[in-house]
Design an enzyme around this catalytic site. Structure first.
Site, PDB file in Angstrom:
ATOM      1  CG  PHE A  41     -22.199   9.016 -47.637  1.00  0.00           C
ATOM      2  CD1 PHE A  41     -21.526   9.349 -48.904  1.00  0.00           C
ATOM      3  CD2 PHE A  41     -21.966   8.058 -47.706  1.00  0.00           C
ATOM      4  CE1 PHE A  41     -20.288  10.009 -49.767  1.00  0.00           C
ATOM      5  CE2 PHE A  41     -19.954   7.178 -48.194  1.00  0.00           C
ATOM      6  CZ  PHE A  41     -20.112   7.899 -49.126  1.00  0.00           C
TER       7      PHE A  41
ATOM      8  CB  CYS B 280     -13.406   0.378 -49.068  1.00  0.00           C
ATOM      9  SG  CYS B 280     -12.461   0.292 -50.096  1.00  0.00           S
TER      10      CYS B 280
ATOM     11  N   GLY C 160     -22.163  -1.354 -50.144  1.00  0.00           N
ATOM     12  CA  GLY C 160     -21.153  -2.679 -50.536  1.00  0.00           C
ATOM     13  C   GLY C 160     -20.187  -1.775 -50.982  1.00  0.00           C
TER      14      GLY C 160
ATOM     15  CE  LYS D 286      -9.825   3.997 -45.796  1.00  0.00           C
ATOM     16  NZ  LYS D 286      -9.550   4.273 -46.672  1.00  0.00           N
TER      17      LYS D 286
ATOM     18  CE  LYS E  46      -5.130  -5.242 -60.828  1.00  0.00           C
ATOM     19  NZ  LYS E  46      -4.248  -6.000 -59.461  1.00  0.00           N
TER      20      LYS E  46
ATOM     21  CG  ASN F  81     -13.534   3.865 -45.368  1.00  0.00           C
ATOM     22  OD1 ASN F  81     -14.021   5.075 -45.922  1.00  0.00           O
ATOM     23  ND2 ASN F  81     -13.233   2.706 -46.018  1.00  0.00           N
TER      24      ASN F  81
ATOM     25  CE  LYS G 215     -18.220   4.416 -55.842  1.00  0.00           C
ATOM     26  NZ  LYS G 215     -17.353   5.668 -55.019  1.00  0.00           N
TER      27      LYS G 215
ATOM     28  NE  ARG H 157     -12.936  -4.742 -54.420  1.00  0.00           N
ATOM     29  CZ  ARG H 157     -12.194  -4.149 -53.581  1.00  0.00           C
ATOM     30  NH1 ARG H 157     -10.954  -4.298 -53.210  1.00  0.00           N
ATOM     31  NH2 ARG H 157     -12.490  -2.532 -54.734  1.00  0.00           N
TER      32      ARG H 157
HETATM   33  C1  UGA Z   1     -15.186   4.615 -49.510  1.00  0.00           C
HETATM   34  C2  UGA Z   1     -14.982   5.988 -48.701  1.00  0.00           C
HETATM   35  O1  UGA Z   1     -15.674   6.453 -48.847  1.00  0.00           O
HETATM   36  C3  UGA Z   1     -13.993   6.282 -49.677  1.00  0.00           C
HETATM   37  O2  UGA Z   1     -13.397   7.584 -48.695  1.00  0.00           O
HETATM   38  C4  UGA Z   1     -12.266   5.598 -48.765  1.00  0.00           C
HETATM   39  O3  UGA Z   1     -11.334   5.726 -49.085  1.00  0.00           O
HETATM   40  C5  UGA Z   1     -12.498   4.029 -49.670  1.00  0.00           C
HETATM   41  O4  UGA Z   1     -14.147   3.380 -49.226  1.00  0.00           O
HETATM   42  C6  UGA Z   1     -11.858   3.430 -49.248  1.00  0.00           C
HETATM   43  O5  UGA Z   1     -11.281   3.015 -47.937  1.00  0.00           O
HETATM   44  O6  UGA Z   1     -10.802   2.603 -49.752  1.00  0.00           O
HETATM   45  P1  UGA Z   1     -15.942   3.895 -51.464  1.00  0.00           P
HETATM   46  O7  UGA Z   1     -15.618   2.853 -51.488  1.00  0.00           O
HETATM   47  O8  UGA Z   1     -15.154   4.157 -52.804  1.00  0.00           O
HETATM   48  O9  UGA Z   1     -15.013   4.962 -50.991  1.00  0.00           O
HETATM   49  O10 UGA Z   1     -17.692   4.033 -51.904  1.00  0.00           O
HETATM   50  P2  UGA Z   1     -18.449   5.868 -50.857  1.00  0.00           P
HETATM   51  O11 UGA Z   1     -18.786   6.254 -52.510  1.00  0.00           O
HETATM   52  O12 UGA Z   1     -18.024   5.418 -50.249  1.00  0.00           O
HETATM   53  O13 UGA Z   1     -19.308   3.718 -51.565  1.00  0.00           O
HETATM   54  C7  UGA Z   1     -19.648   3.091 -50.640  1.00  0.00           C
HETATM   55  C8  UGA Z   1     -21.420   2.224 -50.883  1.00  0.00           C
HETATM   56  O14 UGA Z   1     -22.160   3.795 -49.718  1.00  0.00           O
HETATM   57  C9  UGA Z   1     -22.166   1.782 -52.715  1.00  0.00           C
HETATM   58  O15 UGA Z   1     -22.251   0.672 -52.113  1.00  0.00           O
HETATM   59  C10 UGA Z   1     -23.144   3.330 -52.239  1.00  0.00           C
HETATM   60  O16 UGA Z   1     -23.910   3.270 -52.907  1.00  0.00           O
HETATM   61  C11 UGA Z   1     -23.133   3.391 -50.512  1.00  0.00           C
HETATM   62  N1  UGA Z   1     -23.860   4.295 -50.844  1.00  0.00           N
HETATM   63  C12 UGA Z   1     -23.117   5.312 -49.969  1.00  0.00           C
HETATM   64  C13 UGA Z   1     -25.589   4.962 -49.728  1.00  0.00           C
HETATM   65  O17 UGA Z   1     -25.579   3.577 -50.145  1.00  0.00           O
HETATM   66  N2  UGA Z   1     -25.874   5.391 -49.529  1.00  0.00           N
HETATM   67  C14 UGA Z   1     -25.369   7.000 -49.740  1.00  0.00           C
HETATM   68  O18 UGA Z   1     -26.020   7.571 -49.076  1.00  0.00           O
HETATM   69  C15 UGA Z   1     -24.118   6.980 -49.745  1.00  0.00           C
END
Ligand code: UGA
Length: 441
Positions: A257, A268, A265, A212, A35, A216, A331, A338
């Site tokens: 959301f 996080c 998934g 944090k 990496k 989440n 997503k 993961r």
């Molecule tokens: C998430 C948080 O949104 C960030 O703010 C945080 O910093 C990050 O985790 C972290 O802890 O590092 P992330 O894991 O990149 O970010 O993804 P999200 O955009 O939150 O999506 C999470 C999951 O929820 C995805 O699988 C997405 O498809 C799903 N999702 C999202 C839904 O099923 N429905 C929704 O309406 C929104």
């Protein structure tokens, strides 16, 4: 400022490149030599829109480089160490595994012992509440200040979220001298962002750690709430997409959301809510976050539901049937697999004997590495050829924009389960498809 960023995954690589773009002199450190080599070449080892450009600009400016951990010599002269290592779910429980955090602090201690500098340590990793206090105590004998500065970046918007976050959270020591010092150093690092008006919120360690995980947890709860409503819609003939749209008009609720589907998934949300429950148990306050177990269960049930609907769509048996899964990443606009709901479903159907073909614009490399038993095909149309059933499980634009009439001519049987509720149900039905959304009829 001379900065180190320890741990160059999704969070650290972005943070290192962005801090260099702000004018700091940055050394990124990681245990993975491959990496490090890739990053030093200006390539991004994962898919993150916009990162390659800022990485290459920062490398070209001479203000950014990467080294293999422990890199003690490189860390000796540093003013501020950012700890950005992962805190995955432990192999044996829901708790967070803090071994990478502890090794990062080992590296910092080793470097400080051979230096005259007293750097500030800034924790960004997501940790169980109470960790910062323990780590501050650990480094106090060396005269070091700790600030807990959680990160809220979303994968696929990581550069934007790092340079223009909604807020900067500083968790400071209860010791006033450490607090003042930590705050002033972090203010200097983020000076241009603060000048641009990004709110800075100052609090103690536990509050910062809780911001944090609470954020989440709230996001996960919002998704599971609407997915629970999808279950109600399924039982009553309601339509969860229309329901969510109507709910979202209330500005107190908002529509973000609130997309029902196969659930959340990633690296996080799932592990953070489990680690939160585990930490609450240790603290004797598990009742306070017991609802997060429900949030997790609702989320898992959505995956079961897609598997059940697949069986139903195929007349009760999937063995030998050709199923095409559109999407593997957790997503869209990410290659991160993961805890991907799409792959969980794909794997289960494969284990039931279905001939599953997974396609994804970016994540197939990771799938082939970690789940070699799954068949992959990068070309969407080739993946769809001869399918008895199509599952849309990650809503990449390419899949949202598929023409139902064209795809109908490719598959063996026009049956689709829209696991993200992103297709125009009427248009697909009109083109002769058996269409099923989640929480819709
Ligand atoms: C998430 C948080 O949104 C960030 O703010 C945080 O910093 C990050 O985790 C972290 O802890 O590092 P992330 O894991 O990149 O970010 O993804 P999200 O955009 O939150 O999506 C999470 C999951 O929820 C995805 O699988 C997405 O498809 C799903 N999702 C999202 C839904 O099923 N429905 C929704 O309406 C929104």
């Amino acid at each position: 400022m001379k900065i180190s960023v320890i741990g160059c995954g999704y969070l650290g690589a972005v943070h290192a490149a962005c801090m260099a773009s702000l004018g700091h002199d940055v050394i990124g450190v990681d245990i993975d030599a491959d990496k490090v080599a890739v990053l030093n070449r200006g390539d991004v080892p994962f898919f993150e829109p916009g990162l390659e450009q800022i990485l290459q600009q920062s490398l070209a400016s001479g203000r950014l480089r990467f080294a293999v951990a422990p890199a003690t010599d490189e860390l000796v002269d540093v003013d501020v160490h950012f700890v950005t290592v992962g805190t995955p779910q432990s192999a044996t429980s829901g708790a967070a595994d803090l071994s990478f955090v502890n090794s990062a602090f080992d590296m910092i201690e080793a470097a400080v012992k051979s230096s005259t500098k007293k750097p500030v340590v800034v924790g960004k990793s997501t940790v169980p509440v109470g960790t910062a206090h323990a780590l501050a105590k650990r480094i106090a004998p060396l005269g070091l200040t700790l600030v807990w500065n959680p990160e809220f970046l979303r994968e696929s918007f990581a550069v934007e979220d790092t340079l223009r976050p909604d807020r900067l959270v500083y968790g400071l020591s209860d010791d006033p001298a450490h607090a003042v010092h930590g705050q002033s150093v972090l203010d200097e690092i983020y000076a241009s962002m603060l000048a641009a008006g990004i709110p800075r919120l100052v609090m103690n360690y536990p509050t910062a750690e809780l911001v944090k995980v609470a954020a989440n947890s709230f996001l996960a709860t919002k998704i599971s709430f609407i997915n629970a409503m999808a279950e109600l819609c399924e039982a009553t003939g309601g339509d969860v997409v229309e329901l969510a749209h109507a709910l979202g008009h209330d500005v107190r609720i908002g529509n973000r959301f609130l997309s029902a589907g196969v659930g959340f998934g990633g690296g996080c949300l799932p592990k953070d809510i489990r680690a939160f429950v585990s930490r609450a148990e240790e603290l004797g306050v598990e009742d306070a976050v017991g609802f997060l177990r429900e949030v997790d269960e609702i989320n898992q049930r959505r995956r079961d539901r897609v598997v059940d609907l697949s069986f139903a769509a195929l007349g009760g048996a999937v063995a030998g049937k050709k199923i095409t899964v559109l999407g593997a990443a957790f997503k869209p606009n990410s290659d991160d697999i993961r805890d991907s709901p799409a792959l969980d479903v794909a794997l289960r159907l494969h284990e039931h004997g279905a001939q599953v073909t997974v396609t994804d614009p970016e994540a197939l490399g990771a799938v082939e590495k970690r789940l070699p038993q799954l068949r992959t095909q990068v070309e969407t149309m080739a993946a769809l050829k001869g399918a008895d059933l199509v599952l849309l499980l990650t809503e990449w634009d390419e899949y949202k924009n598929l023409d139902p009439a064209v795809v109908r001519g490719i598959v063996a049987h026009p049956k689709i389960i829209d696991g993200r509720n992103v297709l125009d149900a009427q248009a697909w039905k009109a083109a002769g498809w058996g269409y099923r959304g989640l929480g819709r009829h």
